[in-house]
Design an enzyme around this catalytic site. Sequence first.
Site, PDB file in Angstrom:
ATOM      1  N   ARG A  39       0.912  -1.183   0.059  1.00  0.00           N
ATOM      2  CA  ARG A  39       0.025   0.128   0.079  1.00  0.00           C
ATOM      3  C   ARG A  39       0.840   1.342  -0.105  1.00  0.00           C
ATOM      4  O   ARG A  39       0.401   2.279   0.668  1.00  0.00           O
ATOM      5  CB  ARG A  39      -0.888   0.015   1.205  1.00  0.00           C
ATOM      6  CG  ARG A  39      -2.238  -0.913   1.048  1.00  0.00           C
ATOM      7  CD  ARG A  39      -3.365  -0.502   0.074  1.00  0.00           C
ATOM      8  NE  ARG A  39      -4.111  -1.575  -0.280  1.00  0.00           N
ATOM      9  CZ  ARG A  39      -5.274  -1.995   0.079  1.00  0.00           C
ATOM     10  NH1 ARG A  39      -5.780  -1.289   1.152  1.00  0.00           N
ATOM     11  NH2 ARG A  39      -6.017  -2.883  -0.217  1.00  0.00           N
ATOM     12  N   ARG A  43      -3.805   6.169   0.540  1.00  0.00           N
ATOM     13  CA  ARG A  43      -4.399   7.290   1.272  1.00  0.00           C
ATOM     14  C   ARG A  43      -3.453   8.232   2.491  1.00  0.00           C
ATOM     15  O   ARG A  43      -3.574   9.269   2.582  1.00  0.00           O
ATOM     16  CB  ARG A  43      -5.671   6.881   1.858  1.00  0.00           C
ATOM     17  CG  ARG A  43      -6.562   6.881   0.679  1.00  0.00           C
ATOM     18  CD  ARG A  43      -7.966   6.216   1.299  1.00  0.00           C
ATOM     19  NE  ARG A  43      -7.796   4.836   1.799  1.00  0.00           N
ATOM     20  CZ  ARG A  43      -8.520   4.060   2.556  1.00  0.00           C
ATOM     21  NH1 ARG A  43      -9.781   4.785   2.715  1.00  0.00           N
ATOM     22  NH2 ARG A  43      -8.396   2.889   2.839  1.00  0.00           N
ATOM     23  N   ARG A  52      -7.017  11.328  -6.245  1.00  0.00           N
ATOM     24  CA  ARG A  52      -8.172  10.430  -6.079  1.00  0.00           C
ATOM     25  C   ARG A  52      -9.418  11.032  -5.970  1.00  0.00           C
ATOM     26  O   ARG A  52     -10.560  10.607  -6.060  1.00  0.00           O
ATOM     27  CB  ARG A  52      -8.078   9.365  -5.134  1.00  0.00           C
ATOM     28  CG  ARG A  52      -6.978   8.247  -5.456  1.00  0.00           C
ATOM     29  CD  ARG A  52      -7.692   6.877  -6.014  1.00  0.00           C
ATOM     30  NE  ARG A  52      -8.832   6.351  -4.867  1.00  0.00           N
ATOM     31  CZ  ARG A  52     -10.072   6.584  -5.487  1.00  0.00           C
ATOM     32  NH1 ARG A  52     -10.464   7.001  -6.535  1.00  0.00           N
ATOM     33  NH2 ARG A  52     -10.871   6.017  -4.698  1.00  0.00           N
ATOM     34  N   ASP A  88      -6.181  -3.295  -7.719  1.00  0.00           N
ATOM     35  CA  ASP A  88      -6.691  -3.797  -6.799  1.00  0.00           C
ATOM     36  C   ASP A  88      -6.964  -5.522  -6.965  1.00  0.00           C
ATOM     37  O   ASP A  88      -7.221  -5.923  -8.288  1.00  0.00           O
ATOM     38  CB  ASP A  88      -8.208  -3.173  -6.572  1.00  0.00           C
ATOM     39  CG  ASP A  88      -8.548  -3.638  -4.806  1.00  0.00           C
ATOM     40  OD1 ASP A  88      -8.187  -3.035  -4.064  1.00  0.00           O
ATOM     41  OD2 ASP A  88      -9.230  -4.607  -4.927  1.00  0.00           O
ATOM     42  N   TYR A 166     -14.270 -12.826  -0.645  1.00  0.00           N
ATOM     43  CA  TYR A 166     -14.922 -11.465  -0.874  1.00  0.00           C
ATOM     44  C   TYR A 166     -16.091 -11.930  -1.796  1.00  0.00           C
ATOM     45  O   TYR A 166     -17.132 -11.208  -1.803  1.00  0.00           O
ATOM     46  CB  TYR A 166     -13.863 -10.884  -1.594  1.00  0.00           C
ATOM     47  CG  TYR A 166     -13.134  -9.771  -0.660  1.00  0.00           C
ATOM     48  CD1 TYR A 166     -13.385  -8.906   0.078  1.00  0.00           C
ATOM     49  CD2 TYR A 166     -11.616 -10.263  -0.714  1.00  0.00           C
ATOM     50  CE1 TYR A 166     -12.626  -8.054   0.895  1.00  0.00           C
ATOM     51  CE2 TYR A 166     -10.855  -9.558   0.124  1.00  0.00           C
ATOM     52  CZ  TYR A 166     -11.195  -8.558   0.802  1.00  0.00           C
ATOM     53  OH  TYR A 166     -10.438  -7.695   1.654  1.00  0.00           O
TER      54      TYR A 166
HETATM   55  O1  1CP Z   1       0.453   0.358  -3.533  1.00  0.00           O
HETATM   56  C1  1CP Z   1      -0.189  -0.598  -3.533  1.00  0.00           C
HETATM   57  O2  1CP Z   1      -0.209  -1.471  -2.466  1.00  0.00           O
HETATM   58  C2  1CP Z   1      -1.103  -1.089  -4.776  1.00  0.00           C
HETATM   59  C3  1CP Z   1      -2.168  -0.876  -4.736  1.00  0.00           C
HETATM   60  C4  1CP Z   1      -3.049  -1.890  -4.179  1.00  0.00           C
HETATM   61  C5  1CP Z   1      -2.928  -3.235  -3.810  1.00  0.00           C
HETATM   62  C6  1CP Z   1      -1.846  -4.116  -3.868  1.00  0.00           C
HETATM   63  C7  1CP Z   1      -4.683  -1.481  -3.697  1.00  0.00           C
HETATM   64  C8  1CP Z   1      -5.080  -0.135  -3.888  1.00  0.00           C
HETATM   65  N1  1CP Z   1      -5.303  -2.862  -3.412  1.00  0.00           N
HETATM   66  C9  1CP Z   1      -4.373  -3.802  -3.183  1.00  0.00           C
HETATM   67  C10 1CP Z   1      -4.370  -5.113  -2.990  1.00  0.00           C
HETATM   68  C11 1CP Z   1      -5.628  -5.436  -2.072  1.00  0.00           C
HETATM   69  N2  1CP Z   1      -6.819  -5.133  -2.161  1.00  0.00           N
HETATM   70  C12 1CP Z   1      -5.629  -6.499  -1.044  1.00  0.00           C
HETATM   71  C13 1CP Z   1      -4.551  -7.543  -0.834  1.00  0.00           C
HETATM   72  C14 1CP Z   1      -3.654  -6.811   0.317  1.00  0.00           C
HETATM   73  C15 1CP Z   1      -4.112  -6.702   1.716  1.00  0.00           C
HETATM   74  O3  1CP Z   1      -4.408  -7.637   2.247  1.00  0.00           O
HETATM   75  O4  1CP Z   1      -4.234  -5.522   2.082  1.00  0.00           O
HETATM   76  C16 1CP Z   1      -6.946  -6.593  -0.547  1.00  0.00           C
HETATM   77  C17 1CP Z   1      -7.494  -7.409   0.660  1.00  0.00           C
HETATM   78  C18 1CP Z   1      -7.587  -5.512  -1.251  1.00  0.00           C
HETATM   79  C19 1CP Z   1      -9.122  -5.326  -1.146  1.00  0.00           C
HETATM   80  C20 1CP Z   1      -9.578  -3.804  -0.621  1.00  0.00           C
HETATM   81  N3  1CP Z   1      -9.449  -2.915  -1.537  1.00  0.00           N
HETATM   82  C21 1CP Z   1      -9.799  -3.530   0.761  1.00  0.00           C
HETATM   83  C22 1CP Z   1      -9.684  -4.347   1.761  1.00  0.00           C
HETATM   84  C23 1CP Z   1     -11.220  -4.548   2.280  1.00  0.00           C
HETATM   85  C24 1CP Z   1     -11.542  -5.190   3.378  1.00  0.00           C
HETATM   86  O5  1CP Z   1     -12.008  -4.932   4.484  1.00  0.00           O
HETATM   87  O6  1CP Z   1     -11.129  -6.441   3.497  1.00  0.00           O
HETATM   88  C25 1CP Z   1      -9.671  -1.962   0.319  1.00  0.00           C
HETATM   89  C26 1CP Z   1     -10.128  -0.993   1.589  1.00  0.00           C
HETATM   90  C27 1CP Z   1      -9.499  -1.771  -0.806  1.00  0.00           C
HETATM   91  C28 1CP Z   1      -9.524  -0.256  -1.333  1.00  0.00           C
HETATM   92  C29 1CP Z   1      -8.052   0.043  -1.831  1.00  0.00           C
HETATM   93  N4  1CP Z   1      -7.324  -0.611  -2.646  1.00  0.00           N
HETATM   94  C30 1CP Z   1      -5.936   0.061  -2.908  1.00  0.00           C
HETATM   95  C31 1CP Z   1      -6.349   1.240  -2.359  1.00  0.00           C
HETATM   96  C32 1CP Z   1      -5.065   2.259  -2.203  1.00  0.00           C
HETATM   97  C33 1CP Z   1      -7.313   1.381  -1.538  1.00  0.00           C
HETATM   98  C34 1CP Z   1      -8.184   2.462  -0.536  1.00  0.00           C
HETATM   99  C35 1CP Z   1      -9.028   2.980  -1.276  1.00  0.00           C
HETATM  100  C36 1CP Z   1      -9.015   4.414  -1.977  1.00  0.00           C
HETATM  101  O7  1CP Z   1      -8.035   4.778  -2.208  1.00  0.00           O
HETATM  102  O8  1CP Z   1     -10.007   4.903  -2.463  1.00  0.00           O
END
Ligand code: 1CP
Length: 368
Positions: A39, A43, A52, A88, A166
Site C-alpha cells: 500500500r 491514502r 483520487r 486492486d 470476498y
Molecule cells: O500500493 C499498493 O499496494 C498498490 C495498490 C493496491 C494493492 C496491492 C491496492 C489499492 N489494493 C491492493 C491489494 C488489495 N486489495 C488487497 C491485498 C492486500 C491486503 O491484504 O491489504 C486486498 C485485501 C484488497 C481489497 C481492498 N481494496 C480493501 C480491503 C477491504 C476489506 O475490508 O477486506 C480495500 C479497503 C480496498 C481499496 C483500496 N485498494 C487500493 C487502495 C489504495 C484502496 C483504498 C481506497 C481508495 O484509495 O479509495
Amino acid sequence: IMENDDLILPKDFPKLKNDAFLRACHGQETNHVPVWCMRQAGRYLPEFREFRAGKDFFETCRSPAACCELTLQPLRRFPFDAAIIFSDILVIPQAMGMDVQMVAGKGPTFPEPLKEPEDLLLLQPKVDVNKELGYVFKAITLTRHKLDGKVPLIGFTGAPWTLMAYMIEGGGSTTHSKAKRWLYRHPEASHKLLKMLTDVIVVYLLGQVAAGAQALQVFESHAGCLGPVEFQEFSLPYLRDIARKVKDQLKESGQDVPMIVFAKDGHYGLEDLSQSHYEVVGLDWTIDPRSARERTGGKVSLQGNMDPCALYAPKERISEIVKKMLEGFGTRGYIANLGHGLYPDMDPENVGAFVEAVHTHSRHLNLK
Ligand code: 1CP
C-alpha cells in the site's frame, strides 16, 4: 490522455538501474537491503488523496494513466527499491462478471455476492482476460516505461481463497463465516470456484509479465481465518498450482520472474509455503525473523515484517526496530517491508524514516 505510441508497447523498456530487489528475491548479494511497502500508493499520501478525490475507485483502476501516476507518486518521495502497480485484487471477480463497488467508509462491496453453489452458474465460464483486464496490462506497460528503469515493477493478484472469500462475503469481514460455511458445507463447489479462479489468475499473471511486470506477488490476505487443515485443502494447493503453471509457461519463453507469496496470518503454513515454488515468502508481523529463517531453512528469500503500527513510533524508535529486524533476518535473501499495508493515518515522514533506516543499517551491517 493520448500516450506516445512507444509507451504503449511492451518492448524497448528502459534499462534497470537498481536491481537490489530482484537480486534479493533470488538470494543474491546486495549492497543494501531493498525495501518497499505494501500500500505504498495509498491514502497516507496527500497527493494520492488529492488525485483520487471525487473519482470512482474502479474507474481509476481502469485508467492506465491514472494507475501510472499513482504508482509513481510514492517513488518521487522515497527511495523505495520497487514499485507495485496501482490496481486492486477485486478486478478479477469483476472480470468474472460480478459487480463490485467501492463504497466510501465501507470498502469494496458486492451488491450480489455468491450465496449458494448454483450461483457459480452466474459467473463467466470462460473469461477473456485480455479483453476484461487489458486495462491492467496497459497500465503496467505504461508504468514500466515511465519508471525509466529506476526500480523494478511488481504485478500482483489476490489468491483464490482470498478472492472466494470476498465473492461470498460481499465485502470485508471479521469472521468470514459465510465463505467458511461453503468450505464445510459445499466442499465440491468450493473447489470448483477455487479452480475457476486459479485458471483466471494464471492467465492474468502471465499477461502482467508480458506487459512488463518484473516480479509477481500473490496476496492470500485471508489465510488467517483458515486453520492448518483448511489451509492444506483450500489454499495451499492453489497457491502451488499458480506458481508452477506460471513458471512452466515463463520457462518456455526463457523468462525468469520472481514470485512472492504473502499469506497473512498463515504462520502455521510457513514450512509448506517455503516449498511452494515461490522465490520469496512474505511475512506478517506475528512471526519472529529468526524463527522464520529456521522454519524456511534457507530455501527462500523472506519479505516483511515490521508491524505497520510501529510507524506511529518516533523516528529514533523506528530506526531501532528496523535494526533489530535486519539483525534477525540477516541482510542476504531479504526484502524489508511491513507485515501488512500502510494505514491512511500514517505520517509520510515516518515512512521515509523507515526506508532510510533499512538502507543505512543494512549498508552498515554489510560492512561488518
Ligand atoms: O500500493 C499498493 O499496494 C498498490 C495498490 C493496491 C494493492 C496491492 C491496492 C489499492 N489494493 C491492493 C491489494 C488489495 N486489495 C488487497 C491485498 C492486500 C491486503 O491484504 O491489504 C486486498 C485485501 C484488497 C481489497 C481492498 N481494496 C480493501 C480491503 C477491504 C476489506 O475490508 O477486506 C480495500 C479497503 C480496498 C481499496 C483500496 N485498494 C487500493 C487502495 C489504495 C484502496 C483504498 C481506497 C481508495 O484509495 O479509495
